[in-house]
Design a protein around this motif. Structure first.
Motif, PDB file in Angstrom:
ATOM      1  N   THR B 183      17.429  -6.630   2.002  1.00  0.00           N
ATOM      2  CA  THR B 183      16.216  -6.960   1.253  1.00  0.00           C
ATOM      3  C   THR B 183      16.495  -7.855   0.052  1.00  0.00           C
ATOM      4  OG1 THR B 183      16.458  -5.002  -0.139  1.00  0.00           O
ATOM      5  CG2 THR B 183      15.151  -4.763   1.850  1.00  0.00           C
ATOM      6  N   THR B 184      17.762  -8.219  -0.142  1.00  0.00           N
ATOM      7  CA  THR B 184      18.121  -8.944  -1.366  1.00  0.00           C
ATOM      8  C   THR B 184      17.449 -10.309  -1.457  1.00  0.00           C
ATOM      9  OG1 THR B 184      20.203  -7.796  -1.316  1.00  0.00           O
ATOM     10  CG2 THR B 184      20.080  -9.668  -2.766  1.00  0.00           C
ATOM     11  N   ALA B 185      17.258 -10.968  -0.295  1.00  0.00           N
ATOM     12  CA  ALA B 185      16.693 -12.315  -0.333  1.00  0.00           C
ATOM     13  C   ALA B 185      15.168 -12.279  -0.348  1.00  0.00           C
ATOM     14  CB  ALA B 185      17.194 -13.118   0.866  1.00  0.00           C
ATOM     15  N   LEU B 186      14.587 -11.089  -0.374  1.00  0.00           N
ATOM     16  CA  LEU B 186      13.125 -10.982  -0.243  1.00  0.00           C
ATOM     17  C   LEU B 186      12.458 -10.639  -1.568  1.00  0.00           C
ATOM     18  CD1 LEU B 186      13.145  -8.853   3.024  1.00  0.00           C
ATOM     19  CD2 LEU B 186      12.967 -11.330   2.839  1.00  0.00           C
ATOM     20  N   ASP B 187      11.169 -10.938  -1.653  1.00  0.00           N
ATOM     21  CA  ASP B 187      10.403 -10.584  -2.840  1.00  0.00           C
ATOM     22  C   ASP B 187      10.135  -9.083  -2.888  1.00  0.00           C
ATOM     23  OD1 ASP B 187       9.897 -12.871  -4.393  1.00  0.00           O
ATOM     24  OD2 ASP B 187       8.678 -13.664  -2.767  1.00  0.00           O
ATOM     25  N   VAL B 188       9.868  -8.581  -4.074  1.00  0.00           N
ATOM     26  CA  VAL B 188       9.658  -7.142  -4.250  1.00  0.00           C
ATOM     27  C   VAL B 188       8.633  -6.580  -3.282  1.00  0.00           C
ATOM     28  CG1 VAL B 188       9.858  -5.572  -6.184  1.00  0.00           C
ATOM     29  CG2 VAL B 188       9.240  -7.949  -6.608  1.00  0.00           C
ATOM     30  N   SER B 189       7.505  -7.284  -3.153  1.00  0.00           N
ATOM     31  CA  SER B 189       6.439  -6.696  -2.350  1.00  0.00           C
ATOM     32  C   SER B 189       6.834  -6.654  -0.876  1.00  0.00           C
ATOM     33  CB  SER B 189       5.136  -7.484  -2.535  1.00  0.00           C
ATOM     34  OG  SER B 189       5.276  -8.794  -2.066  1.00  0.00           O
ATOM     35  N   VAL B 190       7.650  -7.593  -0.435  1.00  0.00           N
ATOM     36  CA  VAL B 190       8.090  -7.604   0.958  1.00  0.00           C
ATOM     37  C   VAL B 190       9.234  -6.621   1.153  1.00  0.00           C
ATOM     38  CG1 VAL B 190       8.938  -9.077   2.795  1.00  0.00           C
ATOM     39  CG2 VAL B 190       7.423 -10.008   1.078  1.00  0.00           C
ATOM     40  N   GLN B 191      10.075  -6.513   0.135  1.00  0.00           N
ATOM     41  CA  GLN B 191      11.210  -5.599   0.178  1.00  0.00           C
ATOM     42  C   GLN B 191      10.770  -4.182   0.531  1.00  0.00           C
ATOM     43  OE1 GLN B 191      14.058  -5.613  -3.137  1.00  0.00           O
ATOM     44  NE2 GLN B 191      13.519  -3.503  -3.539  1.00  0.00           N
ATOM     45  N   ALA B 192       9.684  -3.737  -0.114  1.00  0.00           N
ATOM     46  CA  ALA B 192       9.194  -2.382   0.130  1.00  0.00           C
ATOM     47  C   ALA B 192       8.843  -2.195   1.607  1.00  0.00           C
ATOM     48  CB  ALA B 192       7.973  -2.104  -0.749  1.00  0.00           C
ATOM     49  N   GLN B 193       8.254  -3.229   2.203  1.00  0.00           N
ATOM     50  CA  GLN B 193       7.863  -3.111   3.608  1.00  0.00           C
ATOM     51  C   GLN B 193       9.088  -3.018   4.516  1.00  0.00           C
ATOM     52  OE1 GLN B 193       5.245  -6.465   4.437  1.00  0.00           O
ATOM     53  NE2 GLN B 193       4.328  -6.282   2.426  1.00  0.00           N
ATOM     54  N   ILE B 194      10.111  -3.817   4.228  1.00  0.00           N
ATOM     55  CA  ILE B 194      11.308  -3.818   5.078  1.00  0.00           C
ATOM     56  C   ILE B 194      12.066  -2.495   4.937  1.00  0.00           C
ATOM     57  CG2 ILE B 194      13.508  -4.965   5.506  1.00  0.00           C
ATOM     58  CD1 ILE B 194      11.148  -6.628   6.423  1.00  0.00           C
ATOM     59  N   ILE B 195      12.128  -1.984   3.701  1.00  0.00           N
ATOM     60  CA  ILE B 195      12.803  -0.704   3.480  1.00  0.00           C
ATOM     61  C   ILE B 195      12.186   0.382   4.352  1.00  0.00           C
ATOM     62  CG2 ILE B 195      13.178   1.151   1.824  1.00  0.00           C
ATOM     63  CD1 ILE B 195      13.312  -0.851  -0.358  1.00  0.00           C
ATOM     64  N   SER B 196      10.846   0.468   4.300  1.00  0.00           N
ATOM     65  CA  SER B 196      10.224   1.561   5.039  1.00  0.00           C
ATOM     66  C   SER B 196      10.374   1.340   6.542  1.00  0.00           C
ATOM     67  CB  SER B 196       8.752   1.737   4.641  1.00  0.00           C
ATOM     68  OG  SER B 196       8.050   0.558   4.868  1.00  0.00           O
ATOM     69  N   LEU B 197      10.441   0.087   6.975  1.00  0.00           N
ATOM     70  CA  LEU B 197      10.653  -0.180   8.403  1.00  0.00           C
ATOM     71  C   LEU B 197      12.028   0.315   8.853  1.00  0.00           C
ATOM     72  CD1 LEU B 197       9.819  -1.539  11.071  1.00  0.00           C
ATOM     73  CD2 LEU B 197      10.887  -3.628  10.227  1.00  0.00           C
ATOM     74  N   ILE B 198      13.060  -0.005   8.071  1.00  0.00           N
ATOM     75  CA  ILE B 198      14.416   0.414   8.441  1.00  0.00           C
ATOM     76  C   ILE B 198      14.515   1.932   8.495  1.00  0.00           C
ATOM     77  CG2 ILE B 198      16.811   0.483   7.626  1.00  0.00           C
ATOM     78  CD1 ILE B 198      16.478  -2.346   6.625  1.00  0.00           C
ATOM     79  N   LYS B 199      13.903   2.558   7.512  1.00  0.00           N
ATOM     80  CA  LYS B 199      13.908   4.017   7.436  1.00  0.00           C
ATOM     81  C   LYS B 199      13.240   4.612   8.676  1.00  0.00           C
ATOM     82  CE  LYS B 199      12.383   7.261   3.869  1.00  0.00           C
ATOM     83  NZ  LYS B 199      11.736   7.275   2.549  1.00  0.00           N
ATOM     84  N   LYS B 200      12.070   4.075   9.013  1.00  0.00           N
ATOM     85  CA  LYS B 200      11.295   4.583  10.142  1.00  0.00           C
ATOM     86  C   LYS B 200      12.069   4.407  11.449  1.00  0.00           C
ATOM     87  CE  LYS B 200       7.993   2.555  12.677  1.00  0.00           C
ATOM     88  NZ  LYS B 200       7.113   1.512  12.974  1.00  0.00           N
ATOM     89  N   LEU B 201      12.645   3.227  11.634  1.00  0.00           N
ATOM     90  CA  LEU B 201      13.353   2.948  12.884  1.00  0.00           C
ATOM     91  C   LEU B 201      14.557   3.869  13.056  1.00  0.00           C
ATOM     92  CD1 LEU B 201      13.237  -0.944  12.910  1.00  0.00           C
ATOM     93  CD2 LEU B 201      12.029   0.612  14.446  1.00  0.00           C
ATOM     94  N   GLY B 202      15.307   4.065  11.963  1.00  0.00           N
ATOM     95  CA  GLY B 202      16.463   4.935  12.029  1.00  0.00           C
ATOM     96  C   GLY B 202      16.080   6.325  12.489  1.00  0.00           C
ATOM     97  N   ARG B 203      15.027   6.848  11.873  1.00  0.00           N
ATOM     98  CA  ARG B 203      14.561   8.189  12.222  1.00  0.00           C
ATOM     99  C   ARG B 203      14.117   8.266  13.672  1.00  0.00           C
ATOM    100  NH1 ARG B 203      13.284   9.821   6.575  1.00  0.00           N
ATOM    101  NH2 ARG B 203      15.508   9.589   6.329  1.00  0.00           N
ATOM    102  N   GLU B 204      13.197   7.345  14.040  1.00  0.00           N
ATOM    103  CA  GLU B 204      12.569   7.429  15.365  1.00  0.00           C
ATOM    104  C   GLU B 204      13.572   7.225  16.491  1.00  0.00           C
ATOM    105  OE1 GLU B 204       8.146   5.813  14.134  1.00  0.00           O
ATOM    106  OE2 GLU B 204       9.415   4.624  15.456  1.00  0.00           O
ATOM    107  N   ARG B 205      14.512   6.342  16.269  1.00  0.00           N
ATOM    108  CA  ARG B 205      15.422   6.016  17.358  1.00  0.00           C
ATOM    109  C   ARG B 205      16.702   6.823  17.282  1.00  0.00           C
ATOM    110  NH1 ARG B 205      15.600   0.951  19.777  1.00  0.00           N
ATOM    111  NH2 ARG B 205      13.507   0.154  20.043  1.00  0.00           N
ATOM    112  N   GLY B 206      16.854   7.621  16.274  1.00  0.00           N
ATOM    113  CA  GLY B 206      18.060   8.420  16.144  1.00  0.00           C
ATOM    114  C   GLY B 206      19.316   7.590  15.982  1.00  0.00           C
TER     115      GLY B 206
END
Lengths: 320, 326, 335
Positions: B183-206
């Protein structure tokens, strides 16, 4: 803010010992030490340069003083003693009894002189115009770079020939000999400035937008001051690489011009002039008159080129 | 806890330079379980990215793994020949890089890059692979994936591009993903979206996820456990809540106090004197000792080993003495 | 009449021509393309305070900073510092005198120091340029004093920038900014290239210096937490426009503009307080073709027809129709 009495005055001057220590720890020196090619080509170049500089002392014969020549020594084979003076001709002699080995010292000296002088000339011209083009931009940049483009679309040798021709037209014939060296330096220099200008302009465009240049602008430093003191030292790296490789090219270019007979006169022989006079005898069996000057030319150009290649790699932070 | 997906044991990585051999990673150990996100945090030069690169076999000369082992699903992968490692990379382990612009080939459509990657690793025909690519784009939250799949990378915004990169990493259903500063190259508002996506994918896909970042905030939001690295060593590793809110290692404490936050309105930030040592001059003993306010004689001599303290591991002599007293 | 603020920025505008080259335009029949990087920005800075401009990439905050110090010409509007116009060509002479009181600290400490110069020469440059002190010995003493001031050793002056870490380089840059006794310093993302522990050192140093010398800062940053730590007042920029200006405390406790609220909610929650947050939607549009009306309307939960048609003007420091009309109650309230 008051002066802090306890603060020791900072030392500003570096001692020679400091400088040597800094150099011995620099990336350039370490990369040099690790590269046999760089060491060998430096040694060869240095050897040739020293031989050229001290030609008067080192050469066995003052090869271009007619008084020193003995016509009876003509066409001595390599490693043969002359029939007139009984001196040993290591690399043979030409039709006038001139020692080829000695002629090489003088020829190399002139070749190097022309090469170095023309490279300095083209560097000064190219760096200046490149800096102005890069820093100023706009119409001046357009003009300078288009001229450079046009020039780069001709072979350098053609440009040099053209300039040489124009100079011949302007200079009275009785002064040809005295001005020949200057004419050829200017001709070769003018044919090579464009590369420097392009490189410097490209680097200047990068440096110009760096924040240290903006900081200098905030201090009200003039455009010239910024170019000379801030931008110039930072664009010299790539310029030095090009200059080194151009030195080899300039020496070859001078040899080509002299070979074509539009370069230096026979009274001021360069390697090119020696090759030119040697090629007449190639078919009649006196091969040494041509071979040795040609060999020195190749070795010198190769060594300088390899040095330039090494310098380019050593200065490239990505290859470190 | 189930068997870890990735297990790093006493990893050492060295770089051979003209001057000296530099040890970039010195005895790093951790496990990441299925569905778990391990945050690896540290300042520049801490060795966090090198650790990630070592795990997926991307250390190139002059660097080399000089000690320790890396196990993927119980099988050693650090000593595999490059050919075999290449098969595992992309199939079993994948990587998400910092800059989405350079991780995608600008000359090919997004769909072509996805389909190619899918077909490299999975036995699928063009049609199936394309369907899968559309599914993946849907999953990473790209609107109208049937249309966007035929777009070129430059037609995507920064955040959308990073989503494509994530989809690319997911192509072959890897067990383990290294996300290096995603998320380092992204703006704050986009960073939040990518963070939650990574978190969600990790959980769902194990998947096991190793999230490398310098941003403690990102770690706090995403990770289950966190490893704080300093000068190529793990200073403290443990559950994210414990480490972020009650750090024990003096470096971790200083680091947390140095971060300005929206909540605490302090006038002065905690300040760690000095800066991270260069690899060529890592101090003897504990690498943090010259900057540490609590250092004592032993810290300058012995390198501390990770000690189990309060549900986590801390590499600090302070806790050794505490243990002894107890 | 109250005294004029130290820095006054009125209706500042900057447009960039981002068109393709003339020949391409003729062949492709494409029109000229104009990027409005800064579009009607007004604010003022009081002496001794820190005014922060925050925004994401493309918001125009750095462009504003460069126009304020005069590194970039303005396309419209006015900048006045200490009653001297930075834009009026008639005040050139006064501006030259103003220059030494106004310096800048840049984002990248690796690019802001000339790599070929020793640090003492770098710091001495403004001293010489503005004739702050005369005589070589006095300059050397002054450089040593400045180095000490920013937490370095006078002997560090002999080194080259590459011998320093990023944080130390930023200290050198600060020493250079102070060298001419400047009292207004524009800081363009001064810590965003630094590690957090070093960032804390630099932020603390900047606050100490402000206290010591009564400095006025214009502080540009994308990091709200850093801004919270530094600023007295804050302006939030979005796509070249200033959408909200508030006192710092009020901005964080009662954000008014929907974009400000969204920005605050996007900041990772380090305390893990579990504060409820509105998920952030969408991304910044292409500034070459900004949305009509209020440029934030495509991402705004409160947008209506008026927002799509009419550009809101700042009223009481907020440029938002919804706030003025009292429609903010419709916004999902954090529990």
């Amino acid at each position: 803010m008051s002066h802090l009495a306890a603060t020791p005055p900072p030392r500003l001057k570096l001692t020679l010992k400091d400088r040597v220590a800094i150099w011995r720890d620099s990336d350039l020196w370490l990369s040099f030490k690790a590269s046999p090619v760089a060491i060998l080509s430096t040694a060869v170049t240095l050897l040739i340069v020293i031989a050229a500089i001290f030609a008067d002392v080192l050469a066995p014969q003052n090869a271009f003083d007619p008084v020193a020549l003995n016509l009876l020594d003509g066409f001595a084979h390599p490693m043969e003693r002359g029939m007139g003076s009984s001196m040993l001709f290591v690399m043979g002699s030409d039709e006038q009894g001139r020692d080829i080995f000695s002629a090489l010292f003088y020829g190399t000296r002139l070749s190097l002189l022309v090469g170095v002088a023309s490279v300095i000339f083209s560097m000064v011209l190219g760096i200046g115009l490149g800096l102005i083009a890069g820093y100023r931009g706009g119409k001046i940049e357009m003009l300078i770079m288009r001229v450079a483009d046009i020039q780069l679309s001709f072979p350098a040798i053609l440009i040099a020939l053209l300039i040489f021709g124009v100079a011949r037209g302007l200079i009275p014939p009785q002064q040809y000999e005295t001005t020949a060296v200057f004419v050829i330096i200017i001709a070769i220099g003018l044919s090579n400035w464009a590369q420097h200008a392009r490189t410097v302009r490209a680097s200047t465009l990068v440096e110009r937008n760096k924040e240290y240049v903006q900081a200098a602008r905030l201090m009200g430093i003039s455009g010239f001051g910024i170019m000379a003191r801030h931008v110039l030292p930072n664009v010299m790296g790539p310029v030095l690489v090009i200059a080194t490789i151009n030195l080899a090219l300039a020496i070859i270019e001078e040899a080509t011009l002299s070979f074509l007979g539009v370069g230096l006169p026979i009274t001021q022989p360069s390697l090119g002039t020696l090759i030119r006079s040697g090629q007449k005898y190639l078919l009649s069996g006196e091969w040494w008159i041509l071979l040795f000057p040609a060999m020195i030319l190749v070795i010198l150009a190769l060594a300088i080129n390899l040095l330039g290649d090494w310098l380019r790699d050593a200065l490239n932070p990505k290859l470190r | 806890m189930s068997d870890p997906v990735i297990s790093v044991r006493n990893l050492q990585v060295e770089f051979v330079t003209r001057r000296a051999t530099l040890r970039a990673i010195d005895g790093v150990s951790f496990d990441i379980a299925r569905g778990e996100v391990l945050g690896v945090v540290g300042e520049s030069g801490a060795g966090k990215s090198v650790t990630g690169a070592a795990i997926i076999g991307l250390i190139e000369p002059p660097g080399r793994i000089s000690g320790g082992e890396i196990l993927l699903n119980g099988r050693r992968i650090d000593n595999l020949p490059p050919e075999e490692m290449r098969k595992i990379r992309g199939r079993k382990v994948a990587m998400i890089f910092q800059d989405p612009l350079t991780s995608l080939n600008p000359l090919f459509r997004v769909g072509e890059q996805l389909v190619e990657t899918i077909r490299t690793h999975l036995p699928m025909n063009e049609r199936q692979a394309r369907d899968r690519a559309i599914d993946l784009l849907t999953e990473v939250g790209i609107p109208a994936p049937e249309k966007r799949i035929d777009g070129y990378p430059h037609e995507f915004s920064g955040g959308m591009r990073q989503r494509v990169v994530i989809a690319l990493a997911l192509c072959a259903e890897p067990d383990f993903i290294v996300a290096d500063e995603p998320t380092t190259a992204l703006d704050v508002s986009v960073q939040a979206q990518i963070i939650s996506l990574i978190k969600k994918l990790g959980r769902e896909r194990g998947m096991a996820v190793m999230l490398v970042t310098h941003d403690m905030g990102v770690i706090a939001e995403t990770a289950d456990r966190v490893a704080v690295m300093y000068a190529g060593r793990v200073a403290e590793i443990g559950p994210v809540r414990d480490v972020v809110q009650r750090p024990m290692h003096p470096y971790a404490k200083g680091l947390m106090g140095a971060i300005p936050t929206l909540e605490a309105a302090t006038d002065r930030l905690v300040q760690i004197p000095g800066s991270m040592p260069r690899l060529s001059s890592i101090p003897r003993g504990c690498a943090f000792n010259p900057r540490c306010g609590e250092a004592f004689a032993r810290c300058c001599v012995d390198q501390p080993a990770p000690l189990p303290v309060g549900g986590r591991h801390v590499a600090c002599h302070l806790y050794e003495t505490l243990e002894a007293v107890r | 009449m109250s005294p004029r603020p130290y820095v006054e920025v009125t209706d500042l505008k900057k447009v960039f021509d981002v068109s393709k080259p003339w020949l391409n335009r003729v062949i492709e029949r494409s029109p000229k393309q104009i990027l409005k990087a800064v579009d009607g920005v007004s604010f003022d800075i009081r002496k001794g305070e820190t005014f922060a401009l925050v925004g994401e990439s493309g918001s125009g905050k750095s462009t504003v900073a460069k126009m304020v110090v005069g590194l970039l010409g303005v396309s419209g509007g006015e900048v006045t510092i200490d009653n001297i116009s930075m834009t009026d060509p008639a005040q050139r002479a006064q501006r030259a005198r103003l220059r030494r009181k106004m310096q800048m600290i840049f984002q990248d400490p690796y690019a802001s120091l000339n790599p070929r110069w020793r640090v003492d020469r770098i710091i001495a440059e403004p001293i010489r340029a503005f004739n702050v002190v005369e005589g070589e010995a006095n300059i050397v003493a002054r450089v040593g004093e400045l180095l000490t001031l920013v937490g370095l050793h006078p002997d560090d002056g002999r080194k080259f920038p590459h011998e320093f870490s990023g944080g130390q380089r930023q200290r050198v840059a600060i020493a250079r900014a102070l060298a001419s006794n400047a009292d207004f310093i524009v800081c363009d993302e001064p810590t965003s290239a630094l590690d957090v522990s070093v960032q804390a050192q630099i932020l603390n140093l900047m606050r100490d210096l402000q206290e010591k010398f009564g400095l006025t800062y214009l502080f540009i940053s994308h990091n709200l937490a850093v801004v919270r730590h530094m600023a007295t007042r804050i302006g939030v920029m979005y796509l070249g426009r200033l959408v909200e200006v508030s006192e710092a405390k009020q901005m964080f406790s009662h954000p008014r503009h929907p974009y400000t609220r969204m920005l605050l909610d996007a900041v990772p929650d380090l305390a893990m307080s579990g504060r409820a947050r509105i998920p952030v939607a969408g991304e910044i549009p292409n500034p070459i073709n900004p949305p009509s009306g209020c440029t934030f309307h495509p991402r705004c939960p409160l947008a209506n027809e008026r927002c799509r048609a009419e550009n809101p003007l700042p009223i009481n420091g907020v440029a938002c129709h919804a706030v003025v009309e009292g429609r903010t109650l419709l916004m999902p309230v954090p529990a």
